[in-house]
Scaffold this active site. Structure first.
Site, PDB file in Angstrom:
ATOM      1  N   GLY A 289      -0.543   5.391  -3.222  1.00 29.76           N
ATOM      2  CA  GLY A 289      -1.743   4.677  -3.510  1.00 29.76           C
ATOM      3  C   GLY A 289      -2.985   4.783  -2.648  1.00 29.76           C
ATOM      4  O   GLY A 289      -2.997   5.819  -1.872  1.00 29.76           O
TER       5      GLY A 289
ATOM      6  N   GLY B 150       3.925   6.283  -1.421  1.00 32.84           N
ATOM      7  CA  GLY B 150       2.952   7.053  -1.137  1.00 32.84           C
ATOM      8  C   GLY B 150       1.674   7.449  -1.949  1.00 32.84           C
ATOM      9  O   GLY B 150       0.746   8.065  -1.459  1.00 32.84           O
TER      10      GLY B 150
ATOM     11  N   CYS C 109      -3.064   3.970   0.905  1.00 38.26           N
ATOM     12  CA  CYS C 109      -1.883   4.192   1.409  1.00 38.26           C
ATOM     13  C   CYS C 109      -1.708   5.625   2.364  1.00 38.26           C
ATOM     14  O   CYS C 109      -2.424   6.585   1.619  1.00 38.26           O
ATOM     15  CB  CYS C 109      -0.641   4.310   0.098  1.00 38.26           C
ATOM     16  SG  CYS C 109       0.933   5.145   0.806  1.00 38.26           S
TER      17      CYS C 109
HETATM   18  P1  5GP Z   1      -3.640   2.076  -6.163  1.00 38.89           P
HETATM   19  O1  5GP Z   1      -3.795   1.645  -7.560  1.00 38.89           O
HETATM   20  O2  5GP Z   1      -4.621   1.542  -5.425  1.00 38.89           O
HETATM   21  O3  5GP Z   1      -3.640   3.594  -6.057  1.00 38.89           O
HETATM   22  O4  5GP Z   1      -2.294   1.720  -5.415  1.00 38.89           O
HETATM   23  C1  5GP Z   1      -1.755   0.524  -5.363  1.00 38.89           C
HETATM   24  C2  5GP Z   1      -0.677   0.235  -4.886  1.00 38.89           C
HETATM   25  O5  5GP Z   1      -0.599   0.886  -3.493  1.00 38.89           O
HETATM   26  C3  5GP Z   1       0.001  -1.093  -4.629  1.00 38.89           C
HETATM   27  O6  5GP Z   1       0.463  -1.561  -5.721  1.00 38.89           O
HETATM   28  C4  5GP Z   1       1.210  -0.833  -3.312  1.00 38.89           C
HETATM   29  O7  5GP Z   1       2.308  -0.447  -3.859  1.00 38.89           O
HETATM   30  C5  5GP Z   1       0.608   0.513  -2.652  1.00 38.89           C
HETATM   31  N1  5GP Z   1       0.091  -0.078  -1.531  1.00 38.89           N
HETATM   32  C6  5GP Z   1      -1.022  -1.050  -0.965  1.00 38.89           C
HETATM   33  N2  5GP Z   1      -1.045  -1.285   0.142  1.00 38.89           N
HETATM   34  C7  5GP Z   1      -0.663  -0.274   0.864  1.00 38.89           C
HETATM   35  C8  5GP Z   1      -0.281   0.142   2.093  1.00 38.89           C
HETATM   36  O8  5GP Z   1      -0.933  -0.305   3.067  1.00 38.89           O
HETATM   37  N3  5GP Z   1       0.339   1.271   2.390  1.00 38.89           N
HETATM   38  C9  5GP Z   1       1.172   1.779   1.454  1.00 38.89           C
HETATM   39  N4  5GP Z   1       2.038   2.626   1.726  1.00 38.89           N
HETATM   40  N5  5GP Z   1       1.196   1.542   0.190  1.00 38.89           N
HETATM   41  C10 5GP Z   1       0.475   0.572  -0.001  1.00 38.89           C
END
Ligand code: 5GP
Length: 348
Positions: A179, A177, A182
Site C-alpha cells: 500500500g 505491504g 503502508c
Molecule cells: P494503495 O492503493 O493506497 O496503494 O493501498 C491501499 C491499501 O493499503 C488498503 O486497501 C489497505 O489494504 C492497505 N493499508 C491501508 N492503510 C494501511 C496501513 O496503515 N498499513 C498497512 N500495512 N496497510 C494499509
C-alpha cells in the site's frame, strides 16, 4: 530458516507485451465483468474496481460516484450505525461493501445494521489474515450471513487463499505491504511482491471457484491493467482515489490571486499513528504503527480519475487484442524489465 529463490515480481518489474489483434478501436472493448459468487450463487455485473475501506476513500459519496460506473466502494468502519443503515437501505447501498474487523464489537455492529437494512456485500478486513481467529471469524460470519457475498483478507499466498475460500469467502483480498501509505515492509520486514501474490493467489482461488481482489500498490492506471493481467478479478485502490471531492480528508487551501483554492488533501494508513490517535487513543505500547500520513494533490471530482483508469484499461485491452476484460489474463504476457527501464519509460 529457509530461503525461497524464485524471483517474485512487483508491478514495476514488468510490462505487458503487445499482441497482434483485429481490434481497431477502444470502443470495441468491454471493461465490465459478470461474476457468480461461489458461496451465495449471487450475480454481480460492473467494472470490477473497489475504493479501499480507508477513512479518506471509503466514503458514502465515493460509493455514489463509483456506482455510476458500476464500480464498488468498501466503506470505512467508522460511520455510525444509523448512517450505515440509512445508506444500505438506499438505492446506492448495492454499490458498497460493509467493512468490519474481527472484534466482538464489529460483529455486534454488523448484526445491528443488518436488522435495519439489507447488506449484500461484506468486507472482513484485517492486516494479517494468517491468524486462526481470522479464519474462525470468516466461518462464523459465513454461517450467520449465508446470503451475503463475503470478501476477506489480507493474505498473499495460495494456501491461505484456499483456506479462506473454503471457510466461506467468495472473494479473497490479496496484499501485505504494497500500500501507498503502508510501512509494514519497512517496520516488520514482512511482505510479498504484489504482482506475484496476485498471480499465485488467483490461481489458487480460481481452482476452487473463488475470486481475488488485488489490494494495494497501484500507483498509475497501468498498474491496474497489470493487476487484471495477473488474474485479479477485482482491484482495490486507496492512494489513486485519494485527494478527490468525494473523499473525507482534510483539505489544505492556498491563496491564489486573492482566491482561496484547494491544493492538497491529507491521506493516511489505517494503521498509522494518525489513525490510531483518532480511534484508539494513540499507538498501544506493545505495537508499532505500520502506516504513514501523506498529503496528496487535490484532484477535483473522482470522475476525472475514473476516466483515466477506465481509459487505460480499455487501451491495454486493444494493445493485447482482448475484447472482454475476462480474456485479459489469457492474453497477457508480461516481460520483465529493469526497474530503471520502467521508471524511465513505463511509468513516466
Ligand atoms: P494503495 O492503493 O493506497 O496503494 O493501498 C491501499 C491499501 O493499503 C488498503 O486497501 C489497505 O489494504 C492497505 N493499508 C491501508 N492503510 C494501511 C496501513 O496503515 N498499513 C498497512 N500495512 N496497510 C494499509
Amino acid at each position: 530458516m529457509r530461503i525461497e529463490t524464485d524471483v517474485k515480481l512487483d508491478f514495476k518489474d514488468v510490462l505487458i507485451r503487445p499482441k497482434r489483434s483485429t481490434l481497431n478501436s477502444r470502443n470495441a472493448v468491454n471493461i465490465n465483468r459478470g461474476f457468480r459468487f461461489f458461496h451465495t450463487g449471487a450475480e454481480w455485473k460492473g467494472f470490477p474496481l473497489i475504493a479501499a475501506n480507508m477513512d479518506v476513500t471509503g466514503t458514502l459519496a465515493m460509493a455514489k460516484a463509483l456506482g455510476r460506473h458500476g464500480a464498488m466502494t468498501a466503506l470505512h468502519k467508522h460511520y455510525p450505525e444509523a448512517k450505515l443503515a440509512e445508506f444500505f437501505a438506499s438505492e446506492d447501498g448495492v454499490h458498497a461493501f460493509y467493512s468490519l474487523g474481527i472484534t466482538a464489537g464489529d460483529l455486534e455492529k454488523l448484526a445491528a445494521v443488518r436488522r435495519r437494512a439489507p447488506i449484500k456485500y461484506l468486507c472482513l478486513d484485517v492486516a494479517n489474515g494468517y491468524s486462526e481467529k481470522f479464519l474462525d471469524t470468516v466461518k462464523r460470519v459465513r454461517e450467520q450471513n449465508p446470503d451475503a457475498v463475503i470478501m476477506a483478507g489480507n493474505v498473499v499466498t495460495g494456501d491461505m487463499t484456499e483456506a479462506l475460500v473454503l471457510a466461506g469467502a467468495d472473494i479473497v483480498k490479496i496484499g501485505i505491504g504494497p500500500g501507498s501509505v503502508c510501512t509494514t515492509r519497512r517496520v516488520t520486514g514482512v511482505g510479498y511482491p504484489q504482482l506475484s501474490a496476485i498471480i499465485e493467489c488467483a490461481d489458487a482461488a480460481h481452482g476452487l471457484k473463488g475470486l481475488v481482489c488485488a489490494d494495494g500498490g497501484c500507483t498509475v492506471p497501468g498498474d491496474v491493467a497489470k493487476a487484471y493481467g495477473a488474474g485479479a478479478d477485482f482491484v482495490m485502490l486507496g492512494g489513486m482515489l485519494a485527494g478527490h471531492d468525494e473523499c473525507e480528508g482534510d483539505i489544505r487551501y492556498e491563496e491564489r490571486d486573492g482566491e482561496r483554492v484547494p491544493v492538497a488533501m491529507g491521506f493516511y494508513g489505517m494503521s498509522s499513528e494518525a489513525a490510531m490517535n483518532k480511534y484508539s487513543g494513540g499507538v498501544a505500547k506493545y505495537r508499532a504503527a505500520e502506516g504513514k500520513a501523506v498529503e496528496t494533490p487535490y484532484r477535483g471530482p473522482v470522475e476525472n480519475t475514473m476516466g483515466e483508469i477506465m481509459g487505460g484499461v480499455r487501451s491495454m485491452m486493444t494493445y493485447i487484442g482482448a475484447t472482454q476484460l475476462k480474456e485479459v489474463p489469457k492474453r497477457t504476457t508480461f516481460v520483465m524489465v529493469t526497474a530503471q527501464t520502467n521508471d524511465v519509460f513505463g511509468r513516466a
